[in-house]
Design a protein around this motif. Structure first.
Motif, PDB file in Angstrom:
ATOM      1  N   VAL A 132     -32.388  49.412 -19.034  1.00  0.00           N
ATOM      2  CA  VAL A 132     -31.406  49.251 -17.961  1.00  0.00           C
ATOM      3  C   VAL A 132     -30.047  49.712 -18.481  1.00  0.00           C
ATOM      4  CG1 VAL A 132     -30.269  47.641 -16.399  1.00  0.00           C
ATOM      5  CG2 VAL A 132     -32.681  47.308 -16.998  1.00  0.00           C
ATOM      6  N   VAL A 133     -29.441  50.671 -17.790  1.00  0.00           N
ATOM      7  CA  VAL A 133     -28.142  51.206 -18.205  1.00  0.00           C
ATOM      8  C   VAL A 133     -27.080  50.781 -17.197  1.00  0.00           C
ATOM      9  CG1 VAL A 133     -26.833  53.268 -18.813  1.00  0.00           C
ATOM     10  CG2 VAL A 133     -29.305  53.199 -19.245  1.00  0.00           C
ATOM     11  N   PHE A 134     -26.097  50.023 -17.673  1.00  0.00           N
ATOM     12  CA  PHE A 134     -25.000  49.546 -16.828  1.00  0.00           C
ATOM     13  C   PHE A 134     -23.752  50.398 -17.065  1.00  0.00           C
ATOM     14  CE2 PHE A 134     -27.532  45.678 -17.575  1.00  0.00           C
ATOM     15  CZ  PHE A 134     -27.643  45.162 -16.288  1.00  0.00           C
ATOM     16  N   PRO A 135     -22.849  50.459 -16.089  1.00  0.00           N
ATOM     17  CA  PRO A 135     -21.545  51.081 -16.349  1.00  0.00           C
ATOM     18  C   PRO A 135     -20.709  50.151 -17.231  1.00  0.00           C
ATOM     19  CG  PRO A 135     -22.003  50.907 -13.977  1.00  0.00           C
ATOM     20  CD  PRO A 135     -22.982  50.031 -14.684  1.00  0.00           C
ATOM     21  N   GLN A 136     -20.022  50.719 -18.208  1.00  0.00           N
ATOM     22  CA  GLN A 136     -19.108  49.906 -18.994  1.00  0.00           C
ATOM     23  C   GLN A 136     -17.992  49.399 -18.085  1.00  0.00           C
ATOM     24  OE1 GLN A 136     -18.142  52.570 -22.192  1.00  0.00           O
ATOM     25  NE2 GLN A 136     -19.898  51.954 -23.410  1.00  0.00           N
ATOM     26  N   ALA A 137     -17.367  48.332 -18.483  1.00  0.00           N
ATOM     27  CA  ALA A 137     -16.382  47.587 -17.686  1.00  0.00           C
ATOM     28  C   ALA A 137     -17.093  46.643 -16.721  1.00  0.00           C
ATOM     29  CB  ALA A 137     -15.408  48.480 -16.924  1.00  0.00           C
ATOM     30  N   VAL A 138     -18.209  47.074 -16.128  1.00  0.00           N
ATOM     31  CA  VAL A 138     -18.983  46.173 -15.269  1.00  0.00           C
ATOM     32  C   VAL A 138     -19.550  45.024 -16.109  1.00  0.00           C
ATOM     33  CG1 VAL A 138     -21.043  45.983 -13.817  1.00  0.00           C
ATOM     34  CG2 VAL A 138     -19.513  47.931 -13.552  1.00  0.00           C
ATOM     35  N   GLY A 139     -19.906  45.321 -17.367  1.00  0.00           N
ATOM     36  CA  GLY A 139     -20.373  44.268 -18.263  1.00  0.00           C
ATOM     37  C   GLY A 139     -19.302  43.217 -18.502  1.00  0.00           C
ATOM     38  N   ILE A 140     -18.055  43.661 -18.603  1.00  0.00           N
ATOM     39  CA  ILE A 140     -16.936  42.727 -18.779  1.00  0.00           C
ATOM     40  C   ILE A 140     -16.820  41.818 -17.561  1.00  0.00           C
ATOM     41  CG2 ILE A 140     -14.418  42.575 -19.026  1.00  0.00           C
ATOM     42  CD1 ILE A 140     -14.571  45.260 -20.550  1.00  0.00           C
ATOM     43  N   TRP A 141     -17.015  42.405 -16.377  1.00  0.00           N
ATOM     44  CA  TRP A 141     -16.976  41.609 -15.149  1.00  0.00           C
ATOM     45  C   TRP A 141     -18.095  40.567 -15.139  1.00  0.00           C
ATOM     46  CZ3 TRP A 141     -14.674  39.375 -11.427  1.00  0.00           C
ATOM     47  CH2 TRP A 141     -15.381  38.907 -10.310  1.00  0.00           C
ATOM     48  N   PHE A 142     -19.319  40.969 -15.494  1.00  0.00           N
ATOM     49  CA  PHE A 142     -20.439  40.023 -15.552  1.00  0.00           C
ATOM     50  C   PHE A 142     -20.109  38.868 -16.498  1.00  0.00           C
ATOM     51  CE2 PHE A 142     -23.668  43.654 -14.654  1.00  0.00           C
ATOM     52  CZ  PHE A 142     -23.453  43.520 -13.293  1.00  0.00           C
ATOM     53  N   ASP A 143     -19.524  39.208 -17.641  1.00  0.00           N
ATOM     54  CA  ASP A 143     -19.189  38.206 -18.648  1.00  0.00           C
ATOM     55  C   ASP A 143     -18.137  37.233 -18.114  1.00  0.00           C
ATOM     56  OD1 ASP A 143     -19.201  36.974 -21.184  1.00  0.00           O
ATOM     57  OD2 ASP A 143     -17.563  38.239 -21.900  1.00  0.00           O
ATOM     58  N   TRP A 144     -17.093  37.767 -17.502  1.00  0.00           N
ATOM     59  CA  TRP A 144     -16.012  36.927 -16.977  1.00  0.00           C
ATOM     60  C   TRP A 144     -16.516  36.072 -15.810  1.00  0.00           C
ATOM     61  CZ3 TRP A 144     -13.221  36.011 -12.531  1.00  0.00           C
ATOM     62  CH2 TRP A 144     -12.004  35.344 -12.689  1.00  0.00           C
ATOM     63  N   ALA A 145     -17.291  36.670 -14.913  1.00  0.00           N
ATOM     64  CA  ALA A 145     -17.802  35.937 -13.744  1.00  0.00           C
ATOM     65  C   ALA A 145     -18.721  34.796 -14.159  1.00  0.00           C
ATOM     66  CB  ALA A 145     -18.541  36.899 -12.813  1.00  0.00           C
ATOM     67  N   ASP A 146     -19.484  35.003 -15.227  1.00  0.00           N
ATOM     68  CA  ASP A 146     -20.381  33.954 -15.717  1.00  0.00           C
ATOM     69  C   ASP A 146     -19.589  32.736 -16.191  1.00  0.00           C
ATOM     70  OD1 ASP A 146     -23.160  33.111 -16.729  1.00  0.00           O
ATOM     71  OD2 ASP A 146     -21.973  33.032 -18.575  1.00  0.00           O
ATOM     72  N   LYS A 147     -18.406  32.988 -16.749  1.00  0.00           N
ATOM     73  CA  LYS A 147     -17.574  31.895 -17.263  1.00  0.00           C
ATOM     74  C   LYS A 147     -16.644  31.322 -16.196  1.00  0.00           C
ATOM     75  CE  LYS A 147     -17.536  34.017 -21.850  1.00  0.00           C
ATOM     76  NZ  LYS A 147     -16.721  34.772 -22.826  1.00  0.00           N
ATOM     77  N   ASN A 148     -16.448  32.061 -15.101  1.00  0.00           N
ATOM     78  CA  ASN A 148     -15.528  31.635 -14.038  1.00  0.00           C
ATOM     79  C   ASN A 148     -16.196  31.761 -12.668  1.00  0.00           C
ATOM     80  OD1 ASN A 148     -12.705  31.486 -15.603  1.00  0.00           O
ATOM     81  ND2 ASN A 148     -13.801  33.311 -16.295  1.00  0.00           N
ATOM     82  N   PRO A 149     -17.309  31.051 -12.449  1.00  0.00           N
ATOM     83  CA  PRO A 149     -18.066  31.218 -11.198  1.00  0.00           C
ATOM     84  C   PRO A 149     -17.290  30.829  -9.945  1.00  0.00           C
ATOM     85  CG  PRO A 149     -18.837  29.293 -12.415  1.00  0.00           C
ATOM     86  CD  PRO A 149     -17.924  30.042 -13.333  1.00  0.00           C
TER      87      PRO A 149
END
Length: 333
Positions: A132-149
């Motif tokens: 699975v290949v994600f766009p970079q920066a989108v991973g940062i969003w996933f990480d932040w959203a997981d901590k700030n639902p």
């Protein structure tokens, strides 16, 4: 349970995140030579790939035949080698792998996937089904959203400051918004690295290649004839200049959009060099994520893990339903 590993192959470092695992190594390789001390250092393990032997990562950094590139072709060509090294250091061969590509290169994700589906290193065949290949920066969003639902349904700019590229992605109502996504090639921390190399050349007459200068940037000191020279003041000045220039470029392009944002989320290794120099008018808007160099890989890992757990739950429920229907059929008979 499915074993998952996120491997972000950046131009500066390969960042790896798994279950209880987090590490990185430089995205550099070197031709494995035949010097008189060959085999003396067991850490300098060589890897046979595409008909040649290479050193990979830290062991390649100080090698005279070390090389790297800021051309995406380099990342694609040696992605199997970096993945093999990541698996080796992680201590397991994953069932599923998540990777990332800079926004401007994301249209080539299928080429990367094909490159790593099946490859051979050290005579060992490695198969990676359905990477699975994600766009970079989108991973940062996933990480932040997981901590700030509780804060995901807003308007955000995600800024990924890497070694070579700076990626920009917008989030609207909790979803990635394609319009406005942007990549600045050659505008990552390579700018600071090159300027630092120039300063060192002028001050002490030592010429440095980018990855060597990058190591000194992270170490914040330089050894010259046995004497340690502190580089913190020079790095602070270069970081300030870099931050002012970067946010000037972003403001010129996205000036009006800044007013409507709830937050600018900053990740990537370059976040360390801008966090103390954010322009005053944006200070309350910008949030640098924790351990920013791993934020993409963390996000990729969390997203793929959530997807796999959802699939496993669905399969489990489906199997239970089939068994229940089968028992009911037997009872009726």
């Amino acid at each position: 349970m499915t074993k998952i590993l996120a491997v972000e192959i950046g131009f500066g470092d390969v960042k790896v995140v798994g279950d209880g695992i987090k590490f990185k190594f430089p995205t550099v390789i070197a031709y494995s030579g035949n010097g008189v001390l060959r085999g003396w250092n067991e850490e300098e393990k060589s890897y046979s790939f595409s008909g040649r032997k290479y050193l990979v990562g830290n062991s390649a950094l100080s090698h005279p035949e070390m090389f790297s590139s800021r051309d995406p072709v380099y990342l694609f060509e040696f992605a199997p080698l970096f993945l093999y090294k990541a698996f080796e250091l992680a201590g397991y061969r994953p069932d599923r792998v998540a990777l990332g590509l800079a926004v401007g290169y994301y249209s080539k994700k299928d080429s990367l996937s094909r490159k790593i589906l099946s490859f051979e290193v050290n005579g060992e065949r490695v198969e990676i089904p359905e990477p699975v290949v994600f766009p970079q920066a989108v991973g940062i969003w996933f990480d932040w959203a997981d901590k700030n639902p509780d804060k995901v349904y807003g308007n955000y700019m995600v800024l990924d400051i890497g070694f070579n590229t700076v990626d920009v992605v917008f989030i609207k109502g909790g979803k990635v918004y394609r319009e406005g996504s942007w990549m600045l090639e050659g505008e990552g921390t390579i700018k600071i690295v090159n300027h630092l190399a120039d300063v060192i050349q002028q001050k002490v007459g030592v010429g440095l290649i980018p990855h060597t200068a990058k190591t000194l940037l992270e170490r914040k000191s330089l050894m010259v004839y046995g004497k340690e020279r502190n580089l913190e003041r020079a790095i602070a000045k270069l970081s300030l200049d870099y931050t002012e220039r970067l946010f000037s470029i972003l403001t010129q392009r996205f000036g009006e959009k800044f007013r409507d944002l709830d937050r600018v989320i900053v990740g990537g290794g370059g976040a360390y060099y801008v966090k103390d120099s954010i322009p005053k008018k944006l200070k309350n808007l910008v949030k640098v994520i924790e351990e920013p160099e791993f934020s993409n890989a963390r996000g990729f890992y969390k997203a793929l893990k959530e997807k796999e757990e959802s699939n496993e739950t669905y399969n489990h429920n489906t199997q239970q339903a089939v068994r229940r229907d089968y028992k009911e059929t037997e009872t009726e008979s």
